[in-house]
Design an enzyme around this catalytic site. Sequence first.
Site, mmCIF file in Angstrom:
data_model
loop_
_atom_site.group_PDB
_atom_site.id
_atom_site.type_symbol
_atom_site.label_atom_id
_atom_site.label_comp_id
_atom_site.label_asym_id
_atom_site.label_seq_id
_atom_site.Cartn_x
_atom_site.Cartn_y
_atom_site.Cartn_z
ATOM 1 N N GLU A 1 0.335 2.106 1.860
ATOM 2 C CA GLU A 1 -0.507 1.247 2.691
ATOM 3 C C GLU A 1 -1.561 2.061 3.446
ATOM 4 O O GLU A 1 -2.724 1.650 3.570
ATOM 5 C CB GLU A 1 0.364 0.459 3.668
ATOM 6 C CG GLU A 1 1.255 -0.595 3.009
ATOM 7 C CD GLU A 1 2.398 -0.012 2.204
ATOM 8 O OE1 GLU A 1 2.865 -0.665 1.251
ATOM 9 O OE2 GLU A 1 2.840 1.124 2.519
ATOM 10 N N GLU B 1 -10.031 23.694 -1.454
ATOM 11 C CA GLU B 1 -10.757 23.568 -2.712
ATOM 12 C C GLU B 1 -9.910 23.995 -3.903
ATOM 13 O O GLU B 1 -10.414 24.470 -4.913
ATOM 14 C CB GLU B 1 -12.043 24.391 -2.655
ATOM 15 C CG GLU B 1 -13.002 23.907 -1.579
ATOM 16 C CD GLU B 1 -14.245 24.763 -1.485
ATOM 17 O OE1 GLU B 1 -14.352 25.732 -2.253
ATOM 18 O OE2 GLU B 1 -15.094 24.468 -0.644
ATOM 19 N N GLN C 1 7.130 22.019 7.294
ATOM 20 C CA GLN C 1 6.017 21.392 8.017
ATOM 21 C C GLN C 1 6.580 20.542 9.151
ATOM 22 O O GLN C 1 7.302 19.570 8.911
ATOM 23 C CB GLN C 1 5.201 20.520 7.059
ATOM 24 C CG GLN C 1 4.030 19.812 7.707
ATOM 25 C CD GLN C 1 3.635 18.592 6.909
ATOM 26 O OE1 GLN C 1 4.314 17.586 6.939
ATOM 27 N NE2 GLN C 1 2.541 18.698 6.182
ATOM 28 N N SER D 1 5.564 15.263 11.421
ATOM 29 C CA SER D 1 5.979 13.882 11.710
ATOM 30 C C SER D 1 6.983 13.823 12.849
ATOM 31 O O SER D 1 7.823 14.713 13.024
ATOM 32 C CB SER D 1 6.589 13.243 10.464
ATOM 33 O OG SER D 1 5.623 13.111 9.448
ATOM 34 N N SER E 1 11.110 18.419 5.514
ATOM 35 C CA SER E 1 11.765 18.883 4.290
ATOM 36 C C SER E 1 12.102 20.365 4.388
ATOM 37 O O SER E 1 11.281 21.170 4.830
ATOM 38 C CB SER E 1 10.852 18.651 3.082
ATOM 39 O OG SER E 1 10.546 17.292 2.936
#
Length: 736
Positions: A715, A594, A476, A479, A511
């Site tokens: 957070e 789902e 992915q 980030s 990752s």
Amino acid sequence: MSRQQYELGLGLTPEHVDLASAVADLADSVIAPDAVRAVVEAKGEPEQPPFWKALVDYDLLGLHVDEAHGGSGGGLMTLAVALEALGRRAIPGSYVPTVLASALLQAGGVTSLLGSLVDGTTLGAAALAPGGAPEATADGDGLRVNGEWNGVAGGGQADVLVLPVTVDGATRWVVVDAGQVKVSPQDGLDVLRPAARVTADDLVVPAGRLLSLDENRANAVAAVVLGAEAVGVMAWAVAEASEYAKIRVQFGRPIGQFQGIKHTCARMGIALEQARAAVWDAAAALDRGDDTAGFAGNVAALVAPDLVVEVTQDCIQVHGGIGFTWEHDAHLYYRRALAIRSQLGTREARAARVADDALAGISRSMDIELPPEADAVRAEVRAELASVAAISDEEERFVALGDGGWVMPHMPRPYGRAAGPLEQIVIAQELKAAGIQVPSLLMGIWALAAIVGHGSQELKQELAVPTLRGDLMWCQLFSEPGAGSDLASLQTKAVKVDGGWKINGQKIWTSMAQFADWGILIARTNPDAPKHQGITYFLLDMSSDGVDIRPLREMTGSALFNEVFFDDVFIPDAYVVGEVNRGWEVTRTTLGSERVALSQKMEAYANDGDLMRFARGRELSAVARHRLGELIAESQAIDVMGARVVLKQLMGTDTSTTSSAGKLLAMGISQKIAEFIVAELGVAGTVAVSGEPSDHAIEQLLAGRATTIYGGTTEVQLNVIGERMLGLPRDAEPQS
């Protein structure tokens, strides 16, 4: 999410949801704030509040009592649903003491008094035995009792009292008439439910008044009754604090916009869901007669009482000065919370019971109770999987699993089986029973959601099919150094060129990038568009020219994370997923699939199994046993929250609250377990010592620090829960 949804949520079935709503409506109409305040300010002998008749008329005193004894036969779960709704009103008077007494009497087989307790002509109360019980000696077939019981809630109004006694070192329960004992009012913390001292002087209790009830079952019943009321108290506190945080303005904005307040309210909501789950499981276990019902009750008794005190304290804190006044109701709920906790005993004793159970090998698996129609689904699934199980070659078996839709069954055919929640659960159970391992897709799950949901037919055939067969590994590429939790701030650019796009920029914390065949990448295609717009979703062949993968060594010493640099990397138009400049929508929808997951925990990290393998056979101090009990109870509650999410999915109801709270708790439990093990090991937790699990424990401790960071930090998750679950205002946009 509506206020009503997070106030009343203990029951899951349509019948229980309807009951909760009906009881809440009744409470809103007859237990008005003025009626509650009248009880607070009343002088002289306490009297039953004016709404007592309404509780009787609505048959709320016998919800749990068998029909043969005049009740509704709904069991403790049904009673718990009503108690949550009434607890939200801090119900004064004898309702809770009476239903606690009747629940204990029914559990103990003394049924002769149930009819009058159900019809409201007899009031009851019960003492528990948190600090031990007076001694009793045999007297024929009965018992001779001398001693006193302090702090008996509702004792001054009760006609009959259920009391614990100690016989030959074991706790038993007796039921006596109020006229047989001395009942003295006591000044108590709970001003809405007066307490009393009960004194027995050479009282002989006949055999017919002795309950066949051991301490474990009595504790479980009490944990459900008082725990369900505690859940209602918490529901009020969460709602009250959140609503106040929306309207109270300081420094020019609602205080709920400040993260200090928002996170406090979010943690209150999480605690509510945690307590709800523990009490729900205990009630269900008792109603079913499970062998592990005592363990479930001990977990509920450890989880709910302390959380209700914490949540009501936080409610006062959020309100500030007004919450500290006599006129505000916050102190009434805080008093009720403290009274409930005191009745169930010290935290040390409650934690010790859970630890004792766990060390004795007692545990509860979260087997989902499926409706009757699951049988037909199971027969069909089992028959189809038989041919797959017969394939001995792993690669061929993976092909059959992928092509048959077994890997991601919730997806539409032919990539899945268009399976609803029920079929997904049955498939997962049957795969496990048959010992069939499906391909581990990791980030491929997200890639498939995007490709199948938004990609072209060509992409589905080229990439979805081999991914389902386990032939492709994905990473992915989301980030960036300046866009972690704030993902929409990404700066990687994609510029349109002939036949495709040129990508330039950097990703980080990716990752498995060094092993991946393909990556899912989002990049900014319109720098002039608003923050969440002008982003496009791409699929990237990781072997493309210009892709530079640089492993990042983690604190564990391993290098699973990577920096990935793009230098004029070309991606053909065919590998755009969804519409150009609308990639953020693809990203959001793929994360909200789902899929039904039977566990919210991160099993790759420290878990219950690691904890118990460490603890069994080891000499644990009293402090360590206490902490062991706490960890087991928290972990069990997380498991139950996961089961409740699945059941809600089966029923087609909203899962966002329970799911979000469960995921956040699951993020932290592995850290707590690893920290406990390493701390208990002492020196052996930091260096290799023969015979100790040092290496594994240290590795789990270090690796576990990532669980509350990746996928959205704690957070950020608290922000999400505060805003979406409780409706608190979003953080203020930074000033330019």
